[in-house]
Design an enzyme around this catalytic site. Structure first.
Site, PDB file in Angstrom:
ATOM      1  CG  ASN A   6      -1.756   1.235   1.409  1.00 42.41           C
ATOM      2  OD1 ASN A   6      -1.903   2.158   0.302  1.00 42.41           O
ATOM      3  ND2 ASN A   6      -2.583   1.351   2.492  1.00 42.41           N
ATOM      4  CD1 TRP A   7       3.806   1.226  -2.673  1.00 42.34           C
ATOM      5  CD2 TRP A   7       3.859   2.224  -4.435  1.00 42.34           C
ATOM      6  NE1 TRP A   7       4.871   0.511  -3.340  1.00 42.34           N
ATOM      7  CE2 TRP A   7       4.827   1.170  -4.489  1.00 42.34           C
ATOM      8  CE3 TRP A   7       3.756   2.997  -5.695  1.00 42.34           C
ATOM      9  CZ2 TRP A   7       5.659   0.795  -5.650  1.00 42.34           C
ATOM     10  CZ3 TRP A   7       4.413   2.765  -6.776  1.00 42.34           C
ATOM     11  CH2 TRP A   7       5.535   1.602  -6.859  1.00 42.34           C
ATOM     12  CE  LYS A   8      -0.231   3.513   4.752  1.00 38.75           C
ATOM     13  NZ  LYS A   8      -0.172   3.581   5.964  1.00 38.75           N
ATOM     14  CG  HIS A  94      -6.066   2.055   5.166  1.00 38.54           C
ATOM     15  ND1 HIS A  94      -5.552   3.051   6.095  1.00 38.54           N
ATOM     16  CD2 HIS A  94      -4.978   1.091   5.102  1.00 38.54           C
ATOM     17  CE1 HIS A  94      -4.341   2.678   6.452  1.00 38.54           C
ATOM     18  NE2 HIS A  94      -3.849   1.697   5.871  1.00 38.54           N
ATOM     19  CD  GLU A  96      -2.978   5.703   6.721  1.00 41.61           C
ATOM     20  OE1 GLU A  96      -2.976   5.713   5.340  1.00 41.61           O
ATOM     21  OE2 GLU A  96      -2.201   5.524   7.220  1.00 41.61           O
ATOM     22  CD  GLU A 163      -3.726  -2.089   7.471  1.00 44.05           C
ATOM     23  OE1 GLU A 163      -2.461  -2.317   7.095  1.00 44.05           O
ATOM     24  OE2 GLU A 163      -4.202  -1.011   7.225  1.00 44.05           O
ATOM     25  N   GLY A 169       2.230   2.520  11.169  1.00 46.71           N
ATOM     26  CA  GLY A 169       3.341   3.749  10.981  1.00 46.71           C
ATOM     27  C   GLY A 169       3.825   4.165  12.509  1.00 46.71           C
ATOM     28  CB  SER A 206       4.651  -1.298  12.518  1.00 44.91           C
ATOM     29  OG  SER A 206       4.605   0.152  12.563  1.00 44.91           O
ATOM     30  N   GLY A 227       2.661  -0.832   4.484  1.00 44.98           N
ATOM     31  CA  GLY A 227       2.693   0.534   3.926  1.00 44.98           C
ATOM     32  C   GLY A 227       4.266   0.974   3.763  1.00 44.98           C
ATOM     33  N   GLY A 228       4.806   1.406   4.842  1.00 46.29           N
ATOM     34  CA  GLY A 228       6.014   2.336   4.387  1.00 46.29           C
ATOM     35  C   GLY A 228       7.165   1.308   3.890  1.00 46.29           C
TER      36      GLY A 228
HETATM   37  P1  13P Z   1       2.698   0.734   7.921  1.00 45.06           P
HETATM   38  O1  13P Z   1       3.445  -0.667   7.267  1.00 45.06           O
HETATM   39  O2  13P Z   1       3.498   1.921   7.277  1.00 45.06           O
HETATM   40  O3  13P Z   1       2.631   0.876   9.189  1.00 45.06           O
HETATM   41  O4  13P Z   1       1.397   0.834   7.123  1.00 45.06           O
HETATM   42  C1  13P Z   1       0.419  -0.407   7.206  1.00 45.06           C
HETATM   43  C2  13P Z   1      -0.829   0.114   6.622  1.00 45.06           C
HETATM   44  O5  13P Z   1      -1.400   1.097   6.770  1.00 45.06           O
HETATM   45  C3  13P Z   1      -1.003  -0.520   5.391  1.00 45.06           C
HETATM   46  O6  13P Z   1      -2.167  -0.340   4.929  1.00 45.06           O
END
Ligand code: 13P
Length: 245
Positions: A6-8, A94, A96, A163, A169, A206, A227-228
């Protein structure tokens, strides 16, 4: 196992090249059966698809508008438009986006619209830190699942992603026992709604090359939503390597 990037709100055309090394990895027998899905921003979906359509990686979007048809929704993208980019998957729910106002009812509409287009849904659920501290994680998860899936029958096209919001994050990952307990609760709750076989529940929050091995050892986990760490091809590959023996 699923490995979903997930590149956001990150990425440009150059980022897309990063997938080359992952495609190479998938040619090794040991990694042949894993499923890689890239979820870049909307603006990169078509370019991504055109470049890798003959490979064994798939693409998905990170969200969609709840309205199924075309209509006067400035700046929005719905499942029909996402489908037209060559995407097969779509992340919905998600945290967010929940934070931006997506209620369980809106999420239910989004899931229905995605399934109508025959897209596979990566349905995210998870409790916040306050909810965890109040000891209401089960209640929250149950509500997210039952309202999110209301009047839905095609469960086989839904992949669940647990999640915990406090884990996204932050570098924090739930303790093994807590994670297993929550994953089992999620499975039980889904089974109460539909007795589908083969429920897939991913973990997200994470995930990195240092914790991937331990997390992947948990039977209840069918993969990761990353994510990251997915923005860096080396980290993404390391996570895959550590997870598959
Ligand atoms: P991180 O891996 O950056 O914690 O993000 C997780 C996430 O929100 C994947 O959708």
């Amino acid at each position: 196992m699923y490995f979903i990037a997930n590149w956001k709100m990150h990425g440009n055309a150059r980022y897309i090249e990063k997938a080359n090394s992952v495609i190479k990895l998938l040619k090794i027998r040991k990694y042949k059966n894993i499923k890689i899905i890239y979820c870049p921003p909307y603006t990169l979906l078509k370019t991504f698809f055109d470049k890798y359509k003959n490979s064994n990686i798939s693409i998905g979007s990170q969200n969609c508008h709840p309205y199924s048809d075309f209509g006067p929704f400035t700046g929005s993208i719905n499942s029909k438009l996402i489908k037209s980019t060559g995407s097969k998957y779509i992340i919905i729910g998600h945290s967010e986006n929940r934070n931006d106002g997506d209620t369980n009812i809106i999420i239910n509409k989004k899931i229905k619209s995605a399934l109508r287009e025959n897209l596979k849904v990566i349905f995210c659920i998870g409790e916040t830190l306050t909810e965890k501290k109040k000891n209401i994680t089960n209640k929250i998860l149950k509500k997210q699942i039952s309202i999110g899936l209301k009047k839905i029958k095609k469960f086989q096209n839904i992949i669940f992603a647990y999640e915990p919001v406090w884990s996204i994050g932050t570098g924090l990952v739930p303790k093994r026992n807590e994670l297993i307990k929550n994953l089992k609760f999620i499975r039980k709750t889904i089974l109460n709604l539909s007795n589908i076989k083969n429920i897939k529940i991913l973990y997200g929050g994470s995930v990195n090359p240092n914790n991937a091995k331990k997390l992947a050892e948990i039977n209840e986990i069918s993969g990761f939503l990353i994510g990251g760490a997915s923005l860096n091809a080396k980290n993404f590959i390391d996570i895959i390597k550590k997870s598959i023996n």
